[in-house]
Design an enzyme around this catalytic site. Structure first.
Site, PDB file in Angstrom:
ATOM      1  N   CYS A   1       7.607 -33.425   8.792  1.00 51.75           N
ATOM      2  CA  CYS A   1       8.683 -33.158   9.779  1.00 51.75           C
ATOM      3  C   CYS A   1       8.372 -33.946  11.088  1.00 51.75           C
ATOM      4  O   CYS A   1       7.161 -33.506  11.754  1.00 51.75           O
ATOM      5  CB  CYS A   1       8.835 -31.615  10.042  1.00 51.75           C
ATOM      6  SG  CYS A   1      10.176 -31.435  11.217  1.00 51.75           S
TER       7      CYS A   1
ATOM      8  N   HIS B   1      13.749 -40.062   1.791  1.00 49.10           N
ATOM      9  CA  HIS B   1      14.962 -40.417   2.665  1.00 49.10           C
ATOM     10  C   HIS B   1      15.884 -41.178   1.911  1.00 49.10           C
ATOM     11  O   HIS B   1      15.287 -42.248   1.197  1.00 49.10           O
ATOM     12  CB  HIS B   1      14.726 -40.888   3.940  1.00 49.10           C
ATOM     13  CG  HIS B   1      14.238 -39.725   4.866  1.00 49.10           C
ATOM     14  ND1 HIS B   1      14.912 -39.189   5.720  1.00 49.10           N
ATOM     15  CD2 HIS B   1      12.604 -39.477   4.975  1.00 49.10           C
ATOM     16  CE1 HIS B   1      14.123 -38.137   6.529  1.00 49.10           C
ATOM     17  NE2 HIS B   1      12.909 -38.575   5.933  1.00 49.10           N
TER      18      HIS B   1
ATOM     19  N   GLU C   1      20.015 -33.017   5.907  1.00 50.85           N
ATOM     20  CA  GLU C   1      18.662 -32.671   5.749  1.00 50.85           C
ATOM     21  C   GLU C   1      18.570 -31.918   4.328  1.00 50.85           C
ATOM     22  O   GLU C   1      19.053 -31.004   4.118  1.00 50.85           O
ATOM     23  CB  GLU C   1      18.028 -31.908   6.814  1.00 50.85           C
ATOM     24  CG  GLU C   1      17.742 -33.086   8.002  1.00 50.85           C
ATOM     25  CD  GLU C   1      16.563 -31.939   8.817  1.00 50.85           C
ATOM     26  OE1 GLU C   1      15.620 -31.572   8.194  1.00 50.85           O
ATOM     27  OE2 GLU C   1      16.388 -32.614  10.087  1.00 50.85           O
TER      28      GLU C   1
ATOM     29  N   CYS D   1      16.798 -35.706  13.398  1.00 54.96           N
ATOM     30  CA  CYS D   1      15.790 -35.628  12.246  1.00 54.96           C
ATOM     31  C   CYS D   1      14.611 -36.793  12.612  1.00 54.96           C
ATOM     32  O   CYS D   1      15.148 -37.994  12.671  1.00 54.96           O
ATOM     33  CB  CYS D   1      16.694 -35.936  10.842  1.00 54.96           C
ATOM     34  SG  CYS D   1      15.297 -35.842   9.587  1.00 54.96           S
TER      35      CYS D   1
ATOM     36  N   GLY E   1      13.721 -38.754   9.643  1.00 54.18           N
ATOM     37  CA  GLY E   1      15.130 -39.577   9.204  1.00 54.18           C
ATOM     38  C   GLY E   1      15.164 -40.825  10.144  1.00 54.18           C
ATOM     39  O   GLY E   1      15.553 -41.861   9.602  1.00 54.18           O
TER      40      GLY E   1
HETATM   41  N1  LIG Z   1      14.359 -31.387   5.741  1.00 50.84           N
HETATM   42  C1  LIG Z   1      13.109 -32.394   5.738  1.00 50.84           C
HETATM   43  C2  LIG Z   1      11.936 -31.860   6.622  1.00 50.84           C
HETATM   44  C3  LIG Z   1      12.191 -31.735   7.913  1.00 50.84           C
HETATM   45  C4  LIG Z   1      12.491 -33.047   8.668  1.00 50.84           C
HETATM   46  C5  LIG Z   1      13.016 -33.262  10.008  1.00 50.84           C
HETATM   47  N2  LIG Z   1      13.458 -32.210  10.771  1.00 50.84           N
HETATM   48  C6  LIG Z   1      12.547 -34.263  10.929  1.00 50.84           C
HETATM   49  O1  LIG Z   1      12.412 -34.062  12.226  1.00 50.84           O
HETATM   50  O2  LIG Z   1      11.912 -35.015  10.244  1.00 50.84           O
HETATM   51  C7  LIG Z   1      12.763 -32.441   4.154  1.00 50.84           C
HETATM   52  O3  LIG Z   1      13.186 -31.529   3.431  1.00 50.84           O
HETATM   53  O4  LIG Z   1      11.942 -33.316   3.767  1.00 50.84           O
END
Ligand SMILES: N[C@H](CCC[C@H](N)C(=O)O)C(=O)O
Length: 278
Positions: A74, A160, A209, A218, A221
């Protein structure tokens, strides 16, 4: 049992941060889902649990989506993490080494209060994403409910699928994003990014997400989108990534090089919750 927590966010991607070193909460998926619930719990996109490192890093950092699932990485959380441990005197270092399921990351507090994170090198082999494809390609066709879209598949430790769109404000993020998140080609599901290129050093981005739905920002992301854009010859090596809630700066010098992400980390409030209500 009372559980102390801190509410934080990175550009509105919000977190419940829990010190798992000085507290020893057992939080199963159901309790995590309740903590993240915006009506019955505290409310957040992800829960960040701080633990002692197992190796020679400074800390370990575990990440749980609002749906209770544990994930590998994250980016916005990493910035909040270093602010949390620094502000609470859990370290006197401005730059720390953090073990995550997705690999080692190195966040650094900048003098201006922003945080820069070495997010590690992206991965592209289908088995590393993971993504059901015979071999690595720049883009892949994906069938979504009979419509074909073109995605780039990148791992920042977490998976991603990034699309280029001409009009981000009218992109089908909420409807199609969920279908991509759960597409059978992604056995661990995936984060679905929608990128609009403004110019070679500026993109706008929205992300549906995995395990949380569309978030305001994100971090991983942003890293995946910049990497995909550079690989497709659309972007320079340093890019401003604009979300509706603010900007990140992402830099990548190419294959096998780390991705650097810089942005804010905000503490909102401290609280405690009685685990009996979960
Ligand atoms: N939903 C993402 C985790 C949080 C990533 C996001 N909140 C960031 O800032 O990178 C996943 O399942 O891989």
């Amino acid at each position: 049992m009372k559980l102390k927590f801190t509410k934080m966010h990175g550009l509105g991607n919000d977190f419940v941060v829990i010190d798992g070193i000085n507290q020893s909460p057992f939080l199963g998926p159901e309790q995590l889902r309740l903590l993240a619930n915006r009506h019955f719990g505290i409310g957040c996109d992800q829960i960040l649990l701080i633990e002692a490192a197992e190796g020679d890093a400074d800390f370990r950092y575990r990440i749980f989506n609002a749906d209770g699932g544990e994930v590998e990485q994250c980016g916005n959380g990493a910035r909040c993490f270093v602010r949390y441990v620094h502000d609470r005197g859990m370290t006197n270092k401005n730059e720390i080494r953090v073990e995550t399921h997705g690999g080692l990351i190195i966040p650094r507090l900048e003098a201006n209060g922003e945080v820069t994170v070495n997010m590690g090198a992206p991965k592209f082999e289908p088995r590393e994403i993971p993504f059901a494809a015979e071999k690595r390609a720049l883009t892949y066709p994906l069938d979504i409910d009979g419509r074909q879209v073109e995605i780039s598949a990148v791992s920042m430790g977490n998976p991603h699928a990034v699309q280029w769109v001409a009009d981000l404000d009218h992109a089908p993020v909420l409807t199609e994003g969920e279908l991509i998140e759960r597409h059978p080609c992604f056995p661990k599901r995936v984060n679905a990014g929608y990128m609009q290129v403004i110019d070679r050093s500026h993109i706008r981005l929205r992300v549906y997400e995995r395990g949380a739905g569309e978030t305001l920002a994100c971090g991983t992301g942003a890293c995946a989108a910049v990497v995909a854009g550079i690989q497709r010859g659309l972007l320079e090596s340093k890019v401003k990534v604009s979300f509706r809630s603010g900007d990140l700066i992402v830099r990548w010098e190419g294959e096998n090089q780390p991705v650097w992400m810089t942005g804010p980390a905000t503490t909102v409030f401290d609280g405690e919750i009685d685990l009996k209500i979960l």
